[in-house]
Design an enzyme around this catalytic site. Sequence first.
Site, PDB file in Angstrom:
ATOM      1  N   GLN A 151       7.494   4.057  10.806  1.00  0.00           N
ATOM      2  CA  GLN A 151       7.159   4.452  12.180  1.00  0.00           C
ATOM      3  C   GLN A 151       5.850   3.792  12.626  1.00  0.00           C
ATOM      4  O   GLN A 151       5.550   3.700  13.804  1.00  0.00           O
ATOM      5  CB  GLN A 151       7.063   5.986  12.238  1.00  0.00           C
ATOM      6  CG  GLN A 151       6.675   6.583  13.569  1.00  0.00           C
ATOM      7  CD  GLN A 151       7.708   6.318  14.648  1.00  0.00           C
ATOM      8  OE1 GLN A 151       8.855   5.959  14.373  1.00  0.00           O
ATOM      9  NE2 GLN A 151       7.300   6.478  15.901  1.00  0.00           N
ATOM     10  N   SER A 162      -1.736  -3.640   5.577  1.00  0.00           N
ATOM     11  CA  SER A 162      -2.183  -4.727   4.695  1.00  0.00           C
ATOM     12  C   SER A 162      -3.382  -5.435   5.317  1.00  0.00           C
ATOM     13  O   SER A 162      -4.212  -5.996   4.611  1.00  0.00           O
ATOM     14  CB  SER A 162      -1.045  -5.730   4.487  1.00  0.00           C
ATOM     15  OG  SER A 162       0.107  -5.058   4.045  1.00  0.00           O
ATOM     16  N   ARG A 163      -3.456  -5.412   6.644  1.00  0.00           N
ATOM     17  CA  ARG A 163      -4.546  -6.111   7.338  1.00  0.00           C
ATOM     18  C   ARG A 163      -5.893  -5.405   7.216  1.00  0.00           C
ATOM     19  O   ARG A 163      -6.922  -6.005   7.521  1.00  0.00           O
ATOM     20  CB  ARG A 163      -4.210  -6.274   8.824  1.00  0.00           C
ATOM     21  CG  ARG A 163      -3.085  -7.254   9.087  1.00  0.00           C
ATOM     22  CD  ARG A 163      -2.915  -7.519  10.577  1.00  0.00           C
ATOM     23  NE  ARG A 163      -2.094  -8.678  10.828  1.00  0.00           N
ATOM     24  CZ  ARG A 163      -0.779  -8.643  11.049  1.00  0.00           C
ATOM     25  NH1 ARG A 163      -0.134  -7.487  11.037  1.00  0.00           N
ATOM     26  NH2 ARG A 163      -0.104  -9.760  11.276  1.00  0.00           N
ATOM     27  N   GLN A 171       7.440 -14.955  12.720  1.00  0.00           N
ATOM     28  CA  GLN A 171       6.978 -13.853  13.579  1.00  0.00           C
ATOM     29  C   GLN A 171       5.485 -13.919  13.887  1.00  0.00           C
ATOM     30  O   GLN A 171       4.943 -13.015  14.502  1.00  0.00           O
ATOM     31  CB  GLN A 171       7.361 -12.503  12.965  1.00  0.00           C
ATOM     32  CG  GLN A 171       6.609 -12.133  11.711  1.00  0.00           C
ATOM     33  CD  GLN A 171       7.187 -10.893  11.049  1.00  0.00           C
ATOM     34  OE1 GLN A 171       8.310 -10.899  10.547  1.00  0.00           O
ATOM     35  NE2 GLN A 171       6.434  -9.807  11.038  1.00  0.00           N
ATOM     36  N   GLY A 177       1.836   3.206   2.233  1.00  0.00           N
ATOM     37  CA  GLY A 177       2.817   3.253   3.328  1.00  0.00           C
ATOM     38  C   GLY A 177       4.121   2.594   2.900  1.00  0.00           C
ATOM     39  O   GLY A 177       5.215   3.157   3.065  1.00  0.00           O
ATOM     40  N   HIS A 178       3.996   1.388   2.329  1.00  0.00           N
ATOM     41  CA  HIS A 178       5.194   0.705   1.817  1.00  0.00           C
ATOM     42  C   HIS A 178       5.858   1.545   0.714  1.00  0.00           C
ATOM     43  O   HIS A 178       7.076   1.698   0.674  1.00  0.00           O
ATOM     44  CB  HIS A 178       4.822  -0.645   1.199  1.00  0.00           C
ATOM     45  CG  HIS A 178       4.216  -1.636   2.150  1.00  0.00           C
ATOM     46  ND1 HIS A 178       2.911  -2.060   2.045  1.00  0.00           N
ATOM     47  CD2 HIS A 178       4.727  -2.288   3.213  1.00  0.00           C
ATOM     48  CE1 HIS A 178       2.654  -2.945   2.991  1.00  0.00           C
ATOM     49  NE2 HIS A 178       3.742  -3.102   3.724  1.00  0.00           N
ATOM     50  N   GLN A 190       9.032  -2.073  16.626  1.00  0.00           N
ATOM     51  CA  GLN A 190       9.894  -2.843  15.725  1.00  0.00           C
ATOM     52  C   GLN A 190      11.113  -2.005  15.309  1.00  0.00           C
ATOM     53  O   GLN A 190      12.246  -2.490  15.324  1.00  0.00           O
ATOM     54  CB  GLN A 190       9.084  -3.250  14.499  1.00  0.00           C
ATOM     55  CG  GLN A 190       9.882  -3.848  13.370  1.00  0.00           C
ATOM     56  CD  GLN A 190       8.988  -4.331  12.245  1.00  0.00           C
ATOM     57  OE1 GLN A 190       8.347  -5.362  12.380  1.00  0.00           O
ATOM     58  NE2 GLN A 190       8.940  -3.612  11.148  1.00  0.00           N
ATOM     59  N   HIS A 227       0.863  -1.184   0.000  1.00  0.00           N
ATOM     60  CA  HIS A 227       0.000   0.000   0.000  1.00  0.00           C
ATOM     61  C   HIS A 227       0.902   1.238   0.000  1.00  0.00           C
ATOM     62  O   HIS A 227       2.143   1.128  -0.030  1.00  0.00           O
ATOM     63  CB  HIS A 227      -0.950  -0.027   1.204  1.00  0.00           C
ATOM     64  CG  HIS A 227      -0.263  -0.265   2.509  1.00  0.00           C
ATOM     65  ND1 HIS A 227       0.612   0.644   3.061  1.00  0.00           N
ATOM     66  CD2 HIS A 227      -0.289  -1.319   3.371  1.00  0.00           C
ATOM     67  CE1 HIS A 227       1.061   0.177   4.205  1.00  0.00           C
ATOM     68  NE2 HIS A 227       0.546  -1.022   4.413  1.00  0.00           N
ATOM     69  N   MET A 276      -2.571   3.116   7.254  1.00  0.00           N
ATOM     70  CA  MET A 276      -2.587   2.069   6.232  1.00  0.00           C
ATOM     71  C   MET A 276      -1.954   0.803   6.781  1.00  0.00           C
ATOM     72  O   MET A 276      -0.949   0.851   7.488  1.00  0.00           O
ATOM     73  CB  MET A 276      -1.840   2.541   4.995  1.00  0.00           C
ATOM     74  CG  MET A 276      -2.616   3.585   4.258  1.00  0.00           C
ATOM     75  SD  MET A 276      -1.936   3.854   2.637  1.00  0.00           S
ATOM     76  CE  MET A 276      -3.072   5.110   2.072  1.00  0.00           C
TER      77      MET A 276
HETATM   78  P1  AMP Z   1       4.673  -4.906   6.711  1.00  0.00           P
HETATM   79  O1  AMP Z   1       4.530  -5.340   5.263  1.00  0.00           O
HETATM   80  O2  AMP Z   1       3.380  -4.610   7.369  1.00  0.00           O
HETATM   81  O3  AMP Z   1       5.555  -5.849   7.492  1.00  0.00           O
HETATM   82  O4  AMP Z   1       5.438  -3.537   6.677  1.00  0.00           O
HETATM   83  C1  AMP Z   1       6.654  -3.376   5.996  1.00  0.00           C
HETATM   84  C2  AMP Z   1       7.233  -2.036   6.345  1.00  0.00           C
HETATM   85  O5  AMP Z   1       6.312  -1.013   5.960  1.00  0.00           O
HETATM   86  C3  AMP Z   1       7.474  -1.848   7.858  1.00  0.00           C
HETATM   87  O6  AMP Z   1       8.672  -1.139   8.050  1.00  0.00           O
HETATM   88  C4  AMP Z   1       6.275  -1.057   8.291  1.00  0.00           C
HETATM   89  O7  AMP Z   1       6.518  -0.267   9.434  1.00  0.00           O
HETATM   90  C5  AMP Z   1       6.033  -0.177   7.072  1.00  0.00           C
HETATM   91  N1  AMP Z   1       4.646   0.278   7.050  1.00  0.00           N
HETATM   92  C6  AMP Z   1       3.527  -0.474   7.181  1.00  0.00           C
HETATM   93  N2  AMP Z   1       2.432   0.294   7.183  1.00  0.00           N
HETATM   94  C7  AMP Z   1       2.866   1.580   7.057  1.00  0.00           C
HETATM   95  C8  AMP Z   1       2.220   2.858   7.013  1.00  0.00           C
HETATM   96  N3  AMP Z   1       0.897   2.979   7.089  1.00  0.00           N
HETATM   97  N4  AMP Z   1       3.000   3.949   6.874  1.00  0.00           N
HETATM   98  C9  AMP Z   1       4.345   3.847   6.791  1.00  0.00           C
HETATM   99  N5  AMP Z   1       5.012   2.683   6.838  1.00  0.00           N
HETATM  100  C10 AMP Z   1       4.287   1.554   6.970  1.00  0.00           C
END
Ligand code: AMP
Length: 283
Positions: free
Chosen positions: A149, A187-188, A61, A36-37, A154, A34, A185
Site C-alpha cells: 500500500q 530502500s531510498r 521505470q 516492508g518487503h 501503483q 527492508h 520504510m
Molecule cells: P520496491 O522495492 O520499493 O519497488 O517495493 C517492492 C514492493 O514492496 C512494492 O509492492 C512496495 O509497495 C512494497 N513496499 C515498499 N515499501 C514498503 C513499506 N514500507 N511497507 C509495505 N510495503 C512496502
Amino acid sequence: MQIFNNVKQAQDWCKSQKSSGKTIGLVPTMGYLHAGHLSLVRMARQKCDIVIVSIFVNPMQFGQGEDLDKYPCDLKRDTELLENEKVDAVFAPLVRDMYPEGYSTFVQVQGEITDKLCGASRPGHFQGVTTVVSKLFLICQPDKAFFGQKDAQQAVIIEKMVRELNFPLTIVRGPIIREADGLAMSSRNVNLSEEQRKQALILNQALLAAKKEIMAGQRDTEILKQGMRKMIASQPEAQIDYIEIYQADELKDIKEIVGGKIIMALAVKFGNTRLIDNLTVEV
Ligand code: AMP
C-alpha cells in the site's frame, strides 16, 4: 533456495512447480530489502505453496535525471534475508535478459489514474512498472502477487491492468510498514542525510494531523491539503512535489469528503531523495 538470473530458467522452474499442482506467490521488488518487503514475503508464505521474490531495479521505470544510478543494492544481504524467510526462489534477472537489444513492447494503463500523482511528476514511470510487472507475471506465473500500500497508485494501476488484461492471478495488498518513529520504510531512506531523515518525519505527522482533522469533522479537502502543506513546508529541506486527497479505490478527485474510503497521498523531496507516503481514512 533457488537463485535465478536467467529468464528462461526461472520460467521453466515456475512452470514445473505449477504443473505439480503448487500455488505460486510472487513478491516483486527492486531489492535492498527492508521490513516492508519482508511483510509481503510473509503474507505470500502464508497464502501460497511456493514463494518467489523478484529483485530487479527496472531501468524502464526511471526517468532521465532520476536516481537509477544511486538506487541502493546489496544482493548478498537480500538473499540472506530471503533465505531466513524460507523463500523458495529469488529471481534477479540481468537488464539485458529482460530487455534484449531492440526491445520494443510496452504495457500501458491509460487515463486519469496513471496521469496524476507520481504519473504527473514521473512521465513514463508507470508504463515502465506495468511493462515489467507484466513480464514478471508471465515469467513467474503466480496465482497471487503481493504489492504494498506504500505505492498505493501503483497497486491501483496494477489491479486495473490485471482486470483488463485478464491475468489469471489475484493481487494482494499489504499495509505500509513504518520505522518506530513513523517514517515509512523505503530502500531510498539510506540516501537521506541524518538531518533530512529527521525532517522527513513530518510526512507521517502531517498525514496523521489531517486524519485527526477529518475525524473532528473537517470535510474540505483544500483546507486539509493546505494544513499538510504548511506543516511540511516548515521543514527547510522539504521540496513538495504533491499533496493530494482522492477517493481511494479509483483515485477520483474529491472537493468535499462525503463518506467512504479516501486516500491522502504525498511526494516530497529531501535533497535528491524523493519520498512518498499515504494514509487511507474511512469516513
Ligand atoms: P520496491 O522495492 O520499493 O519497488 O517495493 C517492492 C514492493 O514492496 C512494492 O509492492 C512496495 O509497495 C512494497 N513496499 C515498499 N515499501 C514498503 C513499506 N514500507 N511497507 C509495505 N510495503 C512496502
